[in-house]
Every structure is written in C-alpha cells, then in structure tokens.
Design an enzyme around this catalytic site. Structure first.
Site, PDB file in Angstrom:
ATOM      1  N   TRP A   1       0.821  -1.209   0.000  1.00  0.00           N
ATOM      2  CA  TRP A   1       0.000   0.000   0.000  1.00  0.00           C
ATOM      3  C   TRP A   1       0.853   1.255   0.000  1.00  0.00           C
ATOM      4  O   TRP A   1       0.506   2.249  -0.639  1.00  0.00           O
ATOM      5  CB  TRP A   1      -0.959  -0.034   1.190  1.00  0.00           C
ATOM      6  CG  TRP A   1      -1.792  -1.269   1.187  1.00  0.00           C
ATOM      7  CD1 TRP A   1      -1.720  -2.326   2.044  1.00  0.00           C
ATOM      8  CD2 TRP A   1      -2.806  -1.611   0.224  1.00  0.00           C
ATOM      9  NE1 TRP A   1      -2.630  -3.289   1.700  1.00  0.00           N
ATOM     10  CE2 TRP A   1      -3.302  -2.887   0.594  1.00  0.00           C
ATOM     11  CE3 TRP A   1      -3.336  -0.968  -0.889  1.00  0.00           C
ATOM     12  CZ2 TRP A   1      -4.306  -3.521  -0.133  1.00  0.00           C
ATOM     13  CZ3 TRP A   1      -4.334  -1.601  -1.611  1.00  0.00           C
ATOM     14  CH2 TRP A   1      -4.815  -2.858  -1.243  1.00  0.00           C
TER      15      TRP A   1
ATOM     16  N   VAL B   1     -17.048   0.500   2.549  1.00  0.00           N
ATOM     17  CA  VAL B   1     -15.771   0.805   3.207  1.00  0.00           C
ATOM     18  C   VAL B   1     -14.627   0.296   2.336  1.00  0.00           C
ATOM     19  O   VAL B   1     -14.497  -0.906   2.123  1.00  0.00           O
ATOM     20  CB  VAL B   1     -15.723   0.168   4.605  1.00  0.00           C
ATOM     21  CG1 VAL B   1     -14.402   0.497   5.295  1.00  0.00           C
ATOM     22  CG2 VAL B   1     -16.916   0.622   5.444  1.00  0.00           C
TER      23      VAL B   1
ATOM     24  N   HIS C   1      -9.059  -9.478   3.567  1.00  0.00           N
ATOM     25  CA  HIS C   1      -8.024 -10.440   3.157  1.00  0.00           C
ATOM     26  C   HIS C   1      -6.732  -9.762   2.700  1.00  0.00           C
ATOM     27  O   HIS C   1      -5.722 -10.433   2.475  1.00  0.00           O
ATOM     28  CB  HIS C   1      -8.564 -11.394   2.086  1.00  0.00           C
ATOM     29  CG  HIS C   1      -8.781 -10.783   0.735  1.00  0.00           C
ATOM     30  ND1 HIS C   1      -9.037 -11.554  -0.384  1.00  0.00           N
ATOM     31  CD2 HIS C   1      -8.784  -9.490   0.301  1.00  0.00           C
ATOM     32  CE1 HIS C   1      -9.181 -10.764  -1.438  1.00  0.00           C
ATOM     33  NE2 HIS C   1      -9.042  -9.521  -1.048  1.00  0.00           N
TER      34      HIS C   1
END
Length: 332
Positions: free
Chosen positions: A132, A175, A245
C-alpha cells in the site's frame, strides 16, 4: 505416472522461464506491436532498444507457447496471443506487466521463503516498503491496481447484486469501495437505496466519476478517507468487499473496530471475499501471504475475528464463483 513423467511434470511446474517470458513480453508490448503483419526481430530490437540476440530467444520461446508465429518477415501475434494485447480487455496486461501493481506484486513470490519462515509479507522484503505504501508513492501503480480490481469484479458483479437482498438497507457504507463499480450496480438495481463510499484519493475521485456517469450523484456520496480512521455513522450496512483479506489479523481487527464503532445497534457488517474453506484456492492463499502477509480466512477465523467486537455471524452465502458474503449482526 512413471518416474520420468513425474520428474518432467514437477520440472514444468517449477520452471520460472515461461511465466517470466510472458511477463517480459507484455511489459515490452510485444503482443500489441506484433499484431497484424508483425515485424522482424531486428526492427523490434531497434524500436525497443534491446539486444537483438536476446529478443530472438524470447520470441522463439513465445512461438513455442503459441503466442506468436514465425512469418517470412519475422513474427506476428496469433489469435491465442491476442489475449495478451491491451485491447483484449481481459485485465491480463495489468496483471502481468512488470511495471503494474499486479505484475510487481507477483514478483514478491521470489521471497516466499521469507514469508514461510516469518509469517509476514514478502513484498516489503523485496521492495523496502509494503504494497500500500508502494501504491501511495507511485500513482501509476495505484491506477493499474484500480483497473485490475474493476476487471476482477466485472463478471461477478451481476451475481453479487442479484444474490443478496440489498433492498433491506436504506443506506450502505461501502468501506474501501474502490472506484465504486459494485456500489453503483447496487444503487442502479435498487433505486430507494443510498450509498456512501469511503476510499483514499485519487481512487475516491474516480468513484465520483463512476457515480456521475451513471447519474447516481444524488444517492451516492464519496468521502476521501482511510478505513483506519473513524467512519461515517448511521449506515444500515457496512460493506467490506475484498478488504480484510488484504491485511493481517492486527490490521483487519482495526478495520472491523472502525465499522463497529460507527454502526448502529441494528446495523449489519457485510464481508464479501473468498473464504478459505469454501471459495479460495491454495495458490491464491500463498499470493495473499507473499503480498500482504494475510490469507483467505476460514469461517471459523472470521467468527473469531468478529467475536472480539461483539459481532455474531448470521449467514454465509456463496455469492459468486469466487466469493462468499458473510453477514454479521451486532451482539445483544
């Protein structure tokens, strides 16, 4: 199967040459460039500024695989190989290109031993930062990841929309909802439902465009925010599609905590993703480990994760070919 057959089969399974040849071919744009009349290796080598001898070795192997075929003037892409063209629209380019999020992530497999020994992601071991953080640092990676997610969901969205009673909820908080393709499909199918999508910029900006293109702005809000921060309150359902996940237990716990914190006593928490003992493949589980330090959790693991927040699993439904929907209610 004889000894020699077994050895040959294992050697083929273990070989890295073919998967890397396909990825390099896509990264160089060979399937697109060799469409139509094709081109000679000499001309291609000049165009691409690569070694002509090495390129000949690559194209020869691509011919063996049926990706290209030899002509009197060089090589051209076959009908089979055209599946690797950008224009094929099947998402393979974003999955295989070495400069895309998917192609870059799969190279974390070379550090799989690190993940098996430590239980942690291999991606930071290879690149020095987690997946990320890499996407946040490089906008082309983020853009390719968003495209990859849209392509992954495209065929399954109709099943997701039709396979659950979304009409039960007046407001759905999506979300980490990405570019909004699933929420847009739900709102289109159920005109009385409103939605609120949460994701980081610039993905949130693309979600706004998704809703505008479908004339849903009056029922679909978008907030640029992290799901590790406080979420909007007042949702009848908090939807987590392919979110948990992507995270280890510690971070998945934090995400669920934010949902429960924002939810009302009669709200539902809806989790859609592959489930380890129902819809997940063993190979994909290793990918989740290597890239994210996570896995496709089993139902018992979801129960345990949710129970810490007072959530009770009500139903599990096979929603699409690769995904299940788990519906949790607040414990009383």
């Amino acid at each position: 199967m004889g000894h020699n057959d077994s050895t040959d089969s294992l050697r083929r399974m273990a070989g890295l040459g073919t998967p890397m040849a396909l990825r390099v071919a896509v990264t160089l744009g060979l399937p697109d460039r060799l469409s139509g009349d094709g081109a000679s290796v000499a001309d291609l080598a000049v165009e691409l500024s690569v070694s002509p001898i090495a390129l000949e070795l690559l194209t020869a192997h691509l011919e063996t695989l049926g990706i290209v075929e030899h002509t009197t003037t060089g090589y051209r892409t076959t009908a089979y190989g055209a599946n690797l063209c950008t224009s094929a629209g099947n998402g393979l380019t974003d999955l295989l290109h070495l400069d895309s999020a998917g192609g870059r992530a799969e190279l974390a497999f070379v550090e799989l031993a690190h993940s098996i020994i430590t239980g942690r992601a291999a991606y930071p071991q290879r690149y020095g930062r987690d997946f990320w953080a890499d996407l946040a640092e490089h906008s082309p990676l983020r853009e390719s990841f968003d495209r990859q997610m849209v392509n992954r969901l495209h065929a399954q969205i109709p099943c997701m929309v039709a396979g659950f009673e979304w009409s039960r909820f007046a407001t759905i908080i999506d979300v980490g909802g990405g570019t909004g393709t699933l929420l847009a499909a739900i709102l289109t199918a159920y005109p009385h439902v409103a939605g609120h999508l949460i994701d980081l910029e610039p993905t949130a900006a693309q979600a706004r465009r998704t809703f505008a293109e479908r004339s849903l702005e009056h029922r679909a809000r978008v907030t640029a925010a992290s799901f590790f921060d406080p979420l909007p309150t007042g949702g009848d359902a908090y939807l987590l599609m392919d979110i948990l996940h992507d995270w280890d237990d510690e971070h998945a716990d934090r995400i669920l905590a934010r949902c429960v914190e924002a939810a009302a006593p009669d709200s539902r928490i809806l989790i859609i993703e592959p489930v380890g003992d129902r819809r997940a493949s063993t190979e994909f589980n290793l990918a989740m480990l290597a890239i994210f330090g996570s896995r496709e959790r089993r139902i018992a693991e979801f129960r345990s994760l949710a129970a810490a927040h007072g959530l009770v699993l009500e139903t599990v439904r096979d929603l699409a070919e690769q995904r299940c929907l788990l519906e949790f209610r607040m414990g009383r």
